[in-house]
Design an enzyme around this catalytic site. Sequence first.
Site, PDB file in Angstrom:
ATOM      1  CG  ASP A  61       9.927 -13.347  13.554  1.00  0.00           C
ATOM      2  OD1 ASP A  61       8.734 -13.706  13.473  1.00  0.00           O
ATOM      3  OD2 ASP A  61      10.716 -13.405  12.594  1.00  0.00           O
ATOM      4  CB  SER A 124      -6.841  -8.525   6.324  1.00  0.00           C
ATOM      5  OG  SER A 124      -6.973  -9.674   5.525  1.00  0.00           O
ATOM      6  CE  LYS A 127      -2.462  -9.837  -4.393  1.00  0.00           C
ATOM      7  NZ  LYS A 127      -2.772  -8.407  -4.379  1.00  0.00           N
ATOM      8  CG  ASN A 167      -3.714  -3.434  -5.486  1.00  0.00           C
ATOM      9  OD1 ASN A 167      -2.793  -4.221  -5.555  1.00  0.00           O
ATOM     10  ND2 ASN A 167      -4.964  -3.770  -5.786  1.00  0.00           N
ATOM     11  N   GLY A 170       2.352   3.201  -4.463  1.00  0.00           N
ATOM     12  CA  GLY A 170       3.548   3.824  -3.927  1.00  0.00           C
ATOM     13  C   GLY A 170       4.225   3.009  -2.852  1.00  0.00           C
ATOM     14  CB  SER A 171       3.131   0.222  -0.703  1.00  0.00           C
ATOM     15  OG  SER A 171       2.557  -0.687  -1.627  1.00  0.00           O
ATOM     16  CD  GLU A 265      -1.452 -10.706 -12.174  1.00  0.00           C
ATOM     17  OE1 GLU A 265      -0.992  -9.606 -11.850  1.00  0.00           O
ATOM     18  OE2 GLU A 265      -1.122 -11.296 -13.226  1.00  0.00           O
TER      19      GLU A 265
END
Length: 359
Positions: A61, A124, A127, A167, A170-171, A265
């Site tokens: 982690d 990054s 957003k 964006n 497909g992810s 959003e």
Amino acid sequence: MKNKRVLITGTCGTIGQELLRQLLEDYGVGEVVAVDNNESEIFFLEQKFLQHENCTFFLADTRDKEKLCRLMRGMDFVFHTAAYKHVVLCERSPFESVQTNILGVQNIIEAAAENKVERVLFTSSDKAVNPTNVMGTSKLMGERLITAANSSQPIDGTIFASTRFGNVLGSRGSVIPIFREQIKKGGPITLTDQEMTRFIMSIKQAVQLVIDSITLAQGGEVFVTKMPVIRIIDLARVMIYELAASYGHDPGDISIDIIGTKPGEKLYEELMTQEETRRTVELQNYFAVKPAFTSLYKNIEYTYPDMISETVDNPYNSAIEPVLGFEELKDFLYANQLLEGEPSEDFKPDQRFWGDEKQ
């Protein structure tokens, strides 16, 4: 990249997996250390890449700096893709986002500097530009930490840089699998606002940006790729007309319901602020946002191959960029295999690997 020793965090994510595949199959890296905190996913990922003897998988982690320090020994490059990315979950548990997306980045920085890693790239998000939520704010802080870390490096120290994604269609968590399932059931497709626009890229394009950025980086920059813009309602319409018949439905029978925007959003996405344009240079395929503060110990030129302009006026906002037409969007989706077949199932190996017997 050839013969380099590379560490990837967040290897089980969409970008991490494609990055791992390209580095092993296309770039001839010497060694890859793949890191993730998802036990089951990294177990199955190791089975999938079992034939690559130069790849080792670790359960770890980014909150554990000591473990990162041990894993980074002898590494040349570090790709930091691990993050909490779901806006709503980060909003519900903000300090979890801080621990992973901010403190985790600082741990990467300290471990890399301690081990004299050659280059570190932080992935990054769009957003992070004028953020309206915890997730975007935490990614912005990650960028700031990376840039600040680079400014305090000695002349022969680690090069730190960031790259901003649009964006990734497909992810995991992208809208395409959601729309597909809604079409399969005969609709309706749910859309938050018909005026919503987004920058888009494919998974392969995103990973190409990551690899290009780590090799182009002079230190402290944020790389932004040039991307097409779409209206989300156009994406819904293309998918209806291309997929409905394959599920036994008439495209005309599938409606699009407008349900209203979600909290936090945006109707549009930004990849660069107006302030950043004053210190941005334009390349053939990218923009490079230079640091606001100069390095303490070295004079960085910030010159790149294929540089087009040393001035940029456009803040790169999806609301004011031209959008893809219906046919252009359809061609993009087919060219990147985003409409073909069902989403791939999780890798299910026909054998289990338990120890060191990779042969």
